[in-house]
Design an enzyme around this catalytic site. Sequence first.
Site, PDB file in Angstrom:
ATOM      1  N   ASP A   9       0.866  -1.182   0.000  1.00 40.59           N
ATOM      2  CA  ASP A   9       0.000   0.000   0.000  1.00 40.59           C
ATOM      3  C   ASP A   9       0.907   1.237   0.000  1.00 40.59           C
ATOM      4  O   ASP A   9       1.645   1.466   0.957  1.00 40.59           O
ATOM      5  CB  ASP A   9      -0.877  -0.050   1.272  1.00 40.59           C
ATOM      6  CG  ASP A   9      -1.731   1.187   1.437  1.00 40.59           C
ATOM      7  OD1 ASP A   9      -2.608   1.168   2.324  1.00 40.59           O
ATOM      8  OD2 ASP A   9      -1.526   2.178   0.700  1.00 40.59           O
ATOM      9  N   ASP A  33      -5.836   7.063  -5.590  1.00 40.14           N
ATOM     10  CA  ASP A  33      -6.136   8.484  -5.322  1.00 40.14           C
ATOM     11  C   ASP A  33      -6.965   8.580  -4.028  1.00 40.14           C
ATOM     12  O   ASP A  33      -6.662   9.359  -3.113  1.00 40.14           O
ATOM     13  CB  ASP A  33      -6.928   9.012  -6.518  1.00 40.14           C
ATOM     14  CG  ASP A  33      -7.050  10.525  -6.554  1.00 40.14           C
ATOM     15  OD1 ASP A  33      -7.742  11.030  -7.457  1.00 40.14           O
ATOM     16  OD2 ASP A  33      -6.458  11.188  -5.699  1.00 40.14           O
ATOM     17  N   VAL A 125      -8.703   2.009 -13.053  1.00 36.42           N
ATOM     18  CA  VAL A 125      -9.914   2.613 -13.651  1.00 36.42           C
ATOM     19  C   VAL A 125      -9.643   3.070 -15.088  1.00 36.42           C
ATOM     20  O   VAL A 125     -10.484   2.938 -15.968  1.00 36.42           O
ATOM     21  CB  VAL A 125     -10.372   3.822 -12.799  1.00 36.42           C
ATOM     22  CG1 VAL A 125     -11.418   4.663 -13.510  1.00 36.42           C
ATOM     23  CG2 VAL A 125     -10.916   3.331 -11.462  1.00 36.42           C
TER      24      VAL A 125
HETATM   25  N1  APR Z   1      -1.305   1.497  -3.051  1.00 38.04           N
HETATM   26  C1  APR Z   1      -0.711   1.202  -4.242  1.00 38.04           C
HETATM   27  N2  APR Z   1      -1.398   0.975  -5.384  1.00 38.04           N
HETATM   28  C2  APR Z   1      -2.754   1.040  -5.304  1.00 38.04           C
HETATM   29  C3  APR Z   1      -3.444   1.353  -4.107  1.00 38.04           C
HETATM   30  C4  APR Z   1      -2.655   1.573  -2.951  1.00 38.04           C
HETATM   31  N3  APR Z   1      -3.218   1.878  -1.758  1.00 38.04           N
HETATM   32  N4  APR Z   1      -4.792   1.346  -4.374  1.00 38.04           N
HETATM   33  C5  APR Z   1      -4.926   1.034  -5.677  1.00 38.04           C
HETATM   34  N5  APR Z   1      -3.714   0.837  -6.238  1.00 38.04           N
HETATM   35  C6  APR Z   1      -3.369   0.479  -7.617  1.00 38.04           C
HETATM   36  C7  APR Z   1      -4.414  -0.198  -8.442  1.00 38.04           C
HETATM   37  O1  APR Z   1      -4.525  -1.577  -8.094  1.00 38.04           O
HETATM   38  C8  APR Z   1      -3.814  -0.013  -9.835  1.00 38.04           C
HETATM   39  O2  APR Z   1      -2.816  -0.992 -10.061  1.00 38.04           O
HETATM   40  O3  APR Z   1      -3.100   1.667  -8.341  1.00 38.04           O
HETATM   41  C9  APR Z   1      -3.135   1.361  -9.736  1.00 38.04           C
HETATM   42  C10 APR Z   1      -3.860   2.486 -10.448  1.00 38.04           C
HETATM   43  O4  APR Z   1      -5.259   2.262 -10.386  1.00 38.04           O
HETATM   44  P1  APR Z   1      -6.301   3.463 -10.094  1.00 38.04           P
HETATM   45  O5  APR Z   1      -6.128   3.895  -8.705  1.00 38.04           O
HETATM   46  O6  APR Z   1      -7.629   2.997 -10.549  1.00 38.04           O
HETATM   47  O7  APR Z   1      -5.787   4.656 -11.027  1.00 38.04           O
HETATM   48  P2  APR Z   1      -5.926   4.889 -12.596  1.00 38.04           P
HETATM   49  O8  APR Z   1      -6.124   3.643 -13.359  1.00 38.04           O
HETATM   50  O9  APR Z   1      -4.746   5.768 -12.925  1.00 38.04           O
HETATM   51  O10 APR Z   1      -7.263   5.733 -12.710  1.00 38.04           O
HETATM   52  C11 APR Z   1      -7.283   7.007 -12.143  1.00 38.04           C
HETATM   53  O11 APR Z   1      -9.246   6.423 -10.954  1.00 38.04           O
HETATM   54  O12 APR Z   1      -9.289   6.284  -8.740  1.00 38.04           O
HETATM   55  C12 APR Z   1      -9.608   7.100  -9.745  1.00 38.04           C
HETATM   56  O13 APR Z   1      -9.437   9.328  -8.893  1.00 38.04           O
HETATM   57  C13 APR Z   1      -8.804   8.370  -9.721  1.00 38.04           C
HETATM   58  O14 APR Z   1     -10.070   9.295 -11.490  1.00 38.04           O
HETATM   59  C14 APR Z   1      -8.826   8.720 -11.172  1.00 38.04           C
HETATM   60  C15 APR Z   1      -8.713   7.377 -11.856  1.00 38.04           C
END
Ligand code: APR
Length: 172
Positions: A9, A33, A125
């Site tokens: 994390d 995020d 996402v």
């Molecule tokens: N620590 C590390 N990695 C994480 C964590 C965490 N606590 N939580 C999620 N992830 C990973 C996910 O599993 C994925 O591999 O971060 C990576 C990016 O996924 P997302 O968070 O969905 O980001 P992204 O694909 O760039 O999409 C961004 O999604 O969450 C929303 O606000 C964000 O609108 C933005 C979009």
Amino acid sequence: MNIEVITGDITTLPVDAIVNAANCGLLGGGGVDGAIHRAAGKALFEECLKVVAGLPGHQGETGQAYLTGAGNLPCKVVIHTPGPVYQDGRHGEAALLADCYANSLKRAEEKQCASIAFPCIATGVYGYPKEEAAGIALATVKAFPARAVKKVVFCCFSREDAELYQRLVAQQ
Ligand code: APR
């Protein structure tokens, strides 16, 4: 520059900088995020509001990187970078994803950060194919002329993602 791949994390890492896979609104959301904002607390949100207020159209740009403090997080700064929403690979997604990594490293250098941790930007996402994204991430980090940054951590949230990075690192 030392490259590390871990499963964990990113909000728990005591590195100098962690990178947030943000959206152009720069005010939080889901995924990593959401986790970063939850762990950092209100101070981070307040600071993001100030950053946004100073931007054209009051929002960030895909591929750019924006530095803030870290609120209650164990790191020193958070670098917010909106990744590209993956469509079909023919809309400049690869270049924009590379920009996320390069511009985040630029922000870290400007702050003399010695260590920085990246999540797998845009592969949740935003739907970027994981293997291609990992290749772009590694190539961009390795090509970056780092001076202050001595350690880059790829903080994967799943073992599968970490194994993918480790395979690519082993091949290089
Ligand atoms: N620590 C590390 N990695 C994480 C964590 C965490 N606590 N939580 C999620 N992830 C990973 C996910 O599993 C994925 O591999 O971060 C990576 C990016 O996924 P997302 O968070 O969905 O980001 P992204 O694909 O760039 O999409 C961004 O999604 O969450 C929303 O606000 C964000 O609108 C933005 C979009």
